[in-house]
Scaffold this motif. Structure first.
Motif, PDB file in Angstrom:
ATOM      1  N   LYS A   1       0.829  -1.202   0.000  1.00 47.40           N
ATOM      2  CA  LYS A   1       0.000   0.000   0.000  1.00 47.40           C
ATOM      3  C   LYS A   1       0.869   1.260   0.000  1.00 47.40           C
ATOM      4  O   LYS A   1       1.752   1.405   0.852  1.00 47.40           O
ATOM      5  N   ILE A   2       0.597   2.168  -0.927  1.00 48.65           N
ATOM      6  CA  ILE A   2       1.316   3.436  -0.940  1.00 48.65           C
ATOM      7  C   ILE A   2       1.075   4.202   0.351  1.00 48.65           C
ATOM      8  O   ILE A   2       1.970   4.864   0.881  1.00 48.65           O
ATOM      9  N   SER A   3      -0.134   4.086   0.892  1.00 47.07           N
ATOM     10  CA  SER A   3      -0.468   4.820   2.113  1.00 47.07           C
ATOM     11  C   SER A   3       0.419   4.434   3.288  1.00 47.07           C
ATOM     12  O   SER A   3       0.671   5.261   4.178  1.00 47.07           O
ATOM     13  N   ASP A   4       0.925   3.189   3.315  1.00 49.29           N
ATOM     14  CA  ASP A   4       1.829   2.784   4.391  1.00 49.29           C
ATOM     15  C   ASP A   4       3.143   3.555   4.301  1.00 49.29           C
ATOM     16  O   ASP A   4       3.709   3.976   5.330  1.00 49.29           O
ATOM     17  N   LEU A   5       3.624   3.762   3.087  1.00 49.58           N
ATOM     18  CA  LEU A   5       4.850   4.532   2.887  1.00 49.58           C
ATOM     19  C   LEU A   5       4.636   5.994   3.277  1.00 49.58           C
ATOM     20  O   LEU A   5       5.470   6.589   3.976  1.00 49.58           O
ATOM     21  N   ILE A   6       3.514   6.552   2.858  1.00 46.70           N
ATOM     22  CA  ILE A   6       3.236   7.958   3.162  1.00 46.70           C
ATOM     23  C   ILE A   6       3.070   8.157   4.664  1.00 46.70           C
ATOM     24  O   ILE A   6       3.528   9.156   5.228  1.00 46.70           O
TER      25      ILE A   6
ATOM     26  N   ASP B   1     -10.049   3.940   8.565  1.00 45.53           N
ATOM     27  CA  ASP B   1      -8.757   3.621   7.960  1.00 45.53           C
ATOM     28  C   ASP B   1      -8.786   3.918   6.462  1.00 45.53           C
ATOM     29  O   ASP B   1      -7.815   4.430   5.895  1.00 45.53           O
ATOM     30  N   ASP B   2      -9.904   3.612   5.809  1.00 42.95           N
ATOM     31  CA  ASP B   2     -10.044   3.903   4.374  1.00 42.95           C
ATOM     32  C   ASP B   2      -9.983   5.406   4.122  1.00 42.95           C
ATOM     33  O   ASP B   2      -9.353   5.863   3.162  1.00 42.95           O
ATOM     34  N   ILE B   3     -10.639   6.175   4.967  1.00 39.95           N
ATOM     35  CA  ILE B   3     -10.633   7.635   4.820  1.00 39.95           C
ATOM     36  C   ILE B   3      -9.207   8.159   4.924  1.00 39.95           C
ATOM     37  O   ILE B   3      -8.764   8.965   4.084  1.00 39.95           O
ATOM     38  N   ALA B   4      -8.475   7.692   5.934  1.00 37.85           N
ATOM     39  CA  ALA B   4      -7.105   8.156   6.137  1.00 37.85           C
ATOM     40  C   ALA B   4      -6.221   7.775   4.952  1.00 37.85           C
ATOM     41  O   ALA B   4      -5.423   8.590   4.471  1.00 37.85           O
ATOM     42  N   ARG B   5      -6.362   6.549   4.480  1.00 35.63           N
ATOM     43  CA  ARG B   5      -5.536   6.091   3.354  1.00 35.63           C
ATOM     44  C   ARG B   5      -5.846   6.876   2.082  1.00 35.63           C
ATOM     45  O   ARG B   5      -4.949   7.223   1.310  1.00 35.63           O
ATOM     46  N   PHE B   6      -7.110   7.143   1.842  1.00 35.32           N
ATOM     47  CA  PHE B   6      -7.512   7.935   0.671  1.00 35.32           C
ATOM     48  C   PHE B   6      -6.825   9.297   0.710  1.00 35.32           C
ATOM     49  O   PHE B   6      -6.216   9.738  -0.279  1.00 35.32           O
ATOM     50  N   ILE B   7      -6.933   9.980   1.837  1.00 35.80           N
ATOM     51  CA  ILE B   7      -6.397  11.337   1.951  1.00 35.80           C
ATOM     52  C   ILE B   7      -4.873  11.345   1.871  1.00 35.80           C
ATOM     53  O   ILE B   7      -4.276  12.231   1.234  1.00 35.80           O
ATOM     54  N   LEU B   8      -4.217  10.356   2.478  1.00 35.68           N
ATOM     55  CA  LEU B   8      -2.758  10.284   2.425  1.00 35.68           C
ATOM     56  C   LEU B   8      -2.262  10.115   0.993  1.00 35.68           C
ATOM     57  O   LEU B   8      -1.345  10.815   0.550  1.00 35.68           O
ATOM     58  N   VAL B   9      -2.866   9.206   0.261  1.00 34.97           N
ATOM     59  CA  VAL B   9      -2.421   8.950  -1.110  1.00 34.97           C
ATOM     60  C   VAL B   9      -2.767  10.126  -2.018  1.00 34.97           C
ATOM     61  O   VAL B   9      -1.948  10.565  -2.826  1.00 34.97           O
TER      62      VAL B   9
END
Length: 472
Positions: free
Chosen positions: A189-194, A325-333
């Protein structure tokens, strides 16, 4: 090259324009800080501000003059009561006095102390402005600023005035960097890197909470927009449409608060036509608020502030990806994709046309949606590339300099394109893609440099002059 936090790209703002409202407002506040550092506000006799180029040509429609006065008056656009803006500006103009930095009353005559210079542009950037303070002893302090998109400001020395740009553990300045680090760290997941990179600014839990705060602000903005009717300010007599669409889609259903309203949306018939209408309604609601000096989420700019909210609301209402968690990942990416355009091209319509605003926001939203719908690293980047590819060359030609026509509807199109791009990417093999995200960003920048200045937020070309709108 330093990194930029995703929350510098997606952040709380105020309408109608990030470059023409928030940028000048930030510049005025920065000038006050410089005065305090070099001398003191109490020593100032007069202060002058002159806006040039695009800032001047569309200044009235974008509220550039209002932003300059309120910024010098010590107001903060993140906290100001937006319903009191007209009253505060009226007081400054009527009394011909300004409370500099909230500390000292000084004379301030509109048209003398504040000038919109439409005949000249500063060399470094079309969104240029010069502030000048005259002290009681006759000495002066002069500072130029440039609003470079998304509310960011810079000085002539090309040094960012923003202090939030630092070096992260895994700096991602191009999409190829994202791929390289995800491979190296074995991240799916790109969001994990961000999330790891955002630790350079704050702990991971605070990052998640900030993302959820952004989501709450998005919901509140949309809710305000779908519950307001009437005509937008500025003289074009553009009617608000989000409220009418909301009412038709819900029929006779009644709600008393934002939670009940959202639940009704989730329970409505999720056929293609209805979803399409809802996405358009969400985007219209935000941009109608933006056009009315409302508080919105800048993502990455105000003119494009409806795209990401519309797509994220679509995901929450009509897909299984509805967790915090989906909301956070969306915004991070989404935010990280925005930083790539910021660093390698532009997010300023005055530099690149609307491809730099709605085009970038569509790419951001497409990536965020693909991330939470289970897309691979390659598919997420592919979605962003597809979305931008179909915004290349998009001009910025607002009628009468207002962020209304074609800006408001354009956000609905950007949102729909983002959703389409995400679904195409999810059904594709990124290894077979012919164009990379880095290549499309470079192409966007080359297109921006080749674009005639008339189509870069000057209201001197395109719809701005082709459509005959009578003065009201």
């Amino acid at each position: 090259m330093e990194s930029i936090s995703v929350f510098e790209i997606i952040k709380v703002g105020i309408g109608p324009s990030s470059s023409h409202t928030m940028g000048p407002w930030n510049a005025a506040a920065a000038f006050i800080r410089i005065i305090r550092r070099e001398r003191s506000v109490q020593e100032v006799r007069e202060v002058f501000v002159e806006f040039f180029g695009s800032l001047a040509k569309t200044g009235i429609g974008h509220g550039t003059d209002i932003a300059g006065m309120l910024g010098l008056n010590g107001e903060d656009f993140k906290t100001i009561n937006t319903s009191k803006i007209d009253e505060k500006i009226g007081h400054i103009k009527n009394t011909q006095m300004l409370n500099l930095g909230g500390e000292k009353e000084i004379p301030f005559i509109y048209g003398h102390h504040l000038v919109l210079n439409m005949s000249r542009s500063l060399e470094y950037h079309p969104n240029g402005m010069i502030f000048r303070a005259v002290f009681e002893d006759g000495t002066e302090l002069v500072q130029d600023f440039y609003s470079v998109g998304g509310g960011f400001i810079m000085s002539q020395e090309k040094k960012s005035i923003d202090k939030h740009c630092i070096r992260t553990l895994y700096p991602c300045h191009k999409s190829s960097d994202i791929v390289r680090y995800c491979d190296k760290l074995r991240l799916d997941k790109i969001s994990d890197l961000i999330l790891m990179n955002e630790e350079s600014w704050r702990p991971q839990e605070e990052t998640r909470q900030e993302a959820l705060y952004i989501w709450q602000q998005i919901k509140e903005c949309i809710y305000k927009g779908v519950n307001k009717e009437g005509v937008l300010p500025g003289g074009l007599n553009v009617s608000r449409r989000a409220a009418g669409i909301n009412r038709k889609l819900l029929g006779e259903k009644i709600y008393r608060n934002i939670d009940e309203w959202f639940r009704l949306i989730v329970e409505t018939d999720g056929n293609f036509t209805n979803i399409n209408k809802w996405v358009s309604c969400f985007a219209l609601a935000v941009n109608e608020e933006n056009a009315s000096f409302g508080r919105i989420i800048t993502a990455p700019t105000n003119g494009a502030s409806g795209v990401i909210p519309a797509v994220l609301m679509y995901a929450q209402a009509f897909t299984p990806s509805t967790s915090d968690d989906d909301i956070a990942r969306f915004i991070l990416v989404a935010g990280e994709i925005g930083t790539l355009f910021k660093k390698n091209a532009t997010i300023s319509a005055a530099m690149g046309g609307c491809q730099a605003e709605v085009g970038v926001s569509s790419a951001m939203a497409a990536a965020g949606l693909t991330e939470i719908l289970g897309g691979s690293v390659g598919q997420v980047l592919m979605a962003a590339e597809i979305a931008m590819e179909h915004h290349l060359g998009l001009t910025c030609d607002p009628i009468k300099g207002l962020v209304q026509i074609p800006c408001i509807e354009r956000n609905t199109m950007g949102a729909i394109k983002a959703i389409t791009a995400a679904h195409i990417a999810l059904e594709s093999d990124p290894a077979k893609a012919k164009v990379t995200l880095d290549e499309v960003i470079q192409t966007m920048w080359e297109t921006a440099q080749s674009m005639n200045d008339r189509f870069k937020e000057t209201s001197e070309g395109g719809l701005a002059i082709a459509v005959n709108v009578p003065e009201c």
